[in-house]
Design an enzyme around this catalytic site. Structure first.
Site, PDB file in Angstrom:
ATOM      1  N   CYS A 136     -24.670  -9.166 -38.547  1.00 13.70           N
ATOM      2  CA  CYS A 136     -25.370  -8.750 -39.770  1.00 13.70           C
ATOM      3  C   CYS A 136     -24.444  -7.936 -40.688  1.00 13.70           C
ATOM      4  O   CYS A 136     -23.533  -8.513 -41.261  1.00 13.70           O
ATOM      5  CB  CYS A 136     -26.662  -8.030 -39.418  1.00 13.70           C
ATOM      6  SG  CYS A 136     -27.837  -8.067 -40.776  1.00 13.70           S
ATOM      7  N   GLU A 185     -28.105  -8.516 -30.273  1.00 14.22           N
ATOM      8  CA  GLU A 185     -28.213  -7.311 -29.435  1.00 14.22           C
ATOM      9  C   GLU A 185     -29.654  -6.821 -29.306  1.00 14.22           C
ATOM     10  O   GLU A 185     -29.927  -5.933 -28.504  1.00 14.22           O
ATOM     11  CB  GLU A 185     -27.308  -6.199 -29.995  1.00 14.22           C
ATOM     12  CG  GLU A 185     -27.766  -5.546 -31.297  1.00 14.22           C
ATOM     13  CD  GLU A 185     -27.446  -6.365 -32.561  1.00 14.22           C
ATOM     14  OE1 GLU A 185     -27.062  -7.543 -32.432  1.00 14.22           O
ATOM     15  OE2 GLU A 185     -27.605  -5.819 -33.668  1.00 14.22           O
ATOM     16  N   HIS A 193     -29.161 -10.581 -35.159  1.00 18.63           N
ATOM     17  CA  HIS A 193     -28.875  -9.454 -34.256  1.00 18.63           C
ATOM     18  C   HIS A 193     -29.080  -9.863 -32.796  1.00 18.63           C
ATOM     19  O   HIS A 193     -30.144  -9.578 -32.235  1.00 18.63           O
ATOM     20  CB  HIS A 193     -29.827  -8.288 -34.558  1.00 18.63           C
ATOM     21  CG  HIS A 193     -29.591  -7.622 -35.859  1.00 18.63           C
ATOM     22  ND1 HIS A 193     -28.798  -6.510 -35.998  1.00 18.63           N
ATOM     23  CD2 HIS A 193     -30.061  -7.898 -37.092  1.00 18.63           C
ATOM     24  CE1 HIS A 193     -28.787  -6.130 -37.262  1.00 18.63           C
ATOM     25  NE2 HIS A 193     -29.546  -6.952 -37.950  1.00 18.63           N
ATOM     26  N   ARG A 220     -24.821 -10.944 -49.289  1.00 14.77           N
ATOM     27  CA  ARG A 220     -25.637  -9.849 -48.732  1.00 14.77           C
ATOM     28  C   ARG A 220     -27.115 -10.062 -49.078  1.00 14.77           C
ATOM     29  O   ARG A 220     -27.431 -10.562 -50.155  1.00 14.77           O
ATOM     30  CB  ARG A 220     -25.219  -8.497 -49.317  1.00 14.77           C
ATOM     31  CG  ARG A 220     -23.919  -7.963 -48.789  1.00 14.77           C
ATOM     32  CD  ARG A 220     -23.633  -6.585 -49.385  1.00 14.77           C
ATOM     33  NE  ARG A 220     -24.523  -5.558 -48.879  1.00 14.77           N
ATOM     34  CZ  ARG A 220     -25.019  -4.562 -49.600  1.00 14.77           C
ATOM     35  NH1 ARG A 220     -24.751  -4.462 -50.875  1.00 14.77           N
ATOM     36  NH2 ARG A 220     -25.804  -3.673 -49.048  1.00 14.77           N
ATOM     37  N   GLU A 231     -25.774  -0.914 -42.177  1.00 16.89           N
ATOM     38  CA  GLU A 231     -25.649  -1.023 -43.631  1.00 16.89           C
ATOM     39  C   GLU A 231     -24.155  -1.105 -43.958  1.00 16.89           C
ATOM     40  O   GLU A 231     -23.414  -0.144 -43.731  1.00 16.89           O
ATOM     41  CB  GLU A 231     -26.336   0.202 -44.267  1.00 16.89           C
ATOM     42  CG  GLU A 231     -26.178   0.303 -45.750  1.00 16.89           C
ATOM     43  CD  GLU A 231     -26.544  -0.982 -46.479  1.00 16.89           C
ATOM     44  OE1 GLU A 231     -27.654  -1.489 -46.260  1.00 16.89           O
ATOM     45  OE2 GLU A 231     -25.695  -1.494 -47.235  1.00 16.89           O
TER      46      GLU A 231
HETATM   47  N1  GLN Z   1     -28.426  -5.621 -45.654  1.00 21.69           N
HETATM   48  C1  GLN Z   1     -27.479  -4.919 -44.838  1.00 21.69           C
HETATM   49  C2  GLN Z   1     -26.127  -4.798 -45.507  1.00 21.69           C
HETATM   50  O1  GLN Z   1     -25.932  -5.258 -46.583  1.00 21.69           O
HETATM   51  C3  GLN Z   1     -27.320  -5.567 -43.484  1.00 21.69           C
HETATM   52  C4  GLN Z   1     -28.574  -5.420 -42.688  1.00 21.69           C
HETATM   53  C5  GLN Z   1     -28.373  -5.392 -41.212  1.00 21.69           C
HETATM   54  O2  GLN Z   1     -27.268  -5.196 -40.692  1.00 21.69           O
HETATM   55  N2  GLN Z   1     -29.473  -5.500 -40.502  1.00 21.69           N
HETATM   56  O3  GLN Z   1     -25.230  -4.246 -44.944  1.00 21.69           O
END
Ligand code: GLN
Length: 196
Positions: free
Chosen positions: A82, A178, A176, A111, A51
């Protein structure tokens, strides 16, 4: 660089362990970074998914924001997946008031761009001309626009959204890599680190 490059994973929040594993299988010496001394000791850094608002807040609380920004300005290779992509963007859309990022890549990142209905999904896409790759998107951002110095390394199909970019020593993906057990993106990053 002949020895295994030392690559840190910013370990404030997010899926740190998966990145450490993918780095190890790509020939890097992987380690966590939570303090400035740990940052000083690495050749390169991954900012994981998680996040971005939380990672930004914790980076400020751990006195890491400025040291991270300075290393990036000084040319340290970094890869953001992400939330990590959001952290490496020079400009973001849909951020919260006062959201802290690191910047570095001349792009606008939106985002939560794929919207609520398709919160999370998987798709095959071509990454950096290296063939099809399974990409996992979780409340993922996309790249709205890039500056002239940014190479686009991957787009969604259909949709044609930019989801992987590189600018010099900085790499970012909306998805992702990973999480799939396919370490081609990490190998690409470790190659970048070796070249620089
Ligand atoms: N929505 C998340 C953000 O704004 C990112 C989500 C994620 O890393 N899987 O940071």
């Amino acid at each position: 660089m002949t020895a295994a490059p030392k690559v840190g994973v910013l370990a404030l929040q997010g899926d740190v362990r998966e990145h450490l594993r993918a780095l190890e299988s790509s020939g890097a010496a992987a380690t966590t970074v939570r303090r400035q001394e740990e940052l000083d000791a690495v050749d390169a850094l991954i900012v994981p998914g998680g996040e971005s608002t939380t990672i930004g807040k914790l980076a400020a609380a751990f006195d890491l924001l400025e040291p991270l920004r300075m290393r990036i300005k000084a040319g340290m290779p970094a890869f953001g997946s992400c939330a990590g992509m959001i952290m490496l963007a020079d400009r973001i859309e849909g951020g919260v008031e006062g959201q802290q990022t690191l910047g570095g890549i001349d792009m606008v990142v939106r985002r939560n761009a794929f919207g609520r209905q398709v919160d999370s999904f998987e798709a095959d896409l071509d990454f950096a001309g290296r063939g099809a790759l399974r990409a996992v998107f979780i409340r993922a951002p996309w790249v709205e626009s890039v500056g002239a110095g940014v190479d686009v390394l991957g787009r969604t199909e259909p949709g044609d959204r930019i989801v992987a970019v590189r600018q010099g020593p900085l790499l970012a993906t909306s998805f992702h890599p990973e999480l799939t057990g396919d370490s081609r993106v990490h190998s690409y990053f470790v190659e970048m680190v070796r070249e620089l």
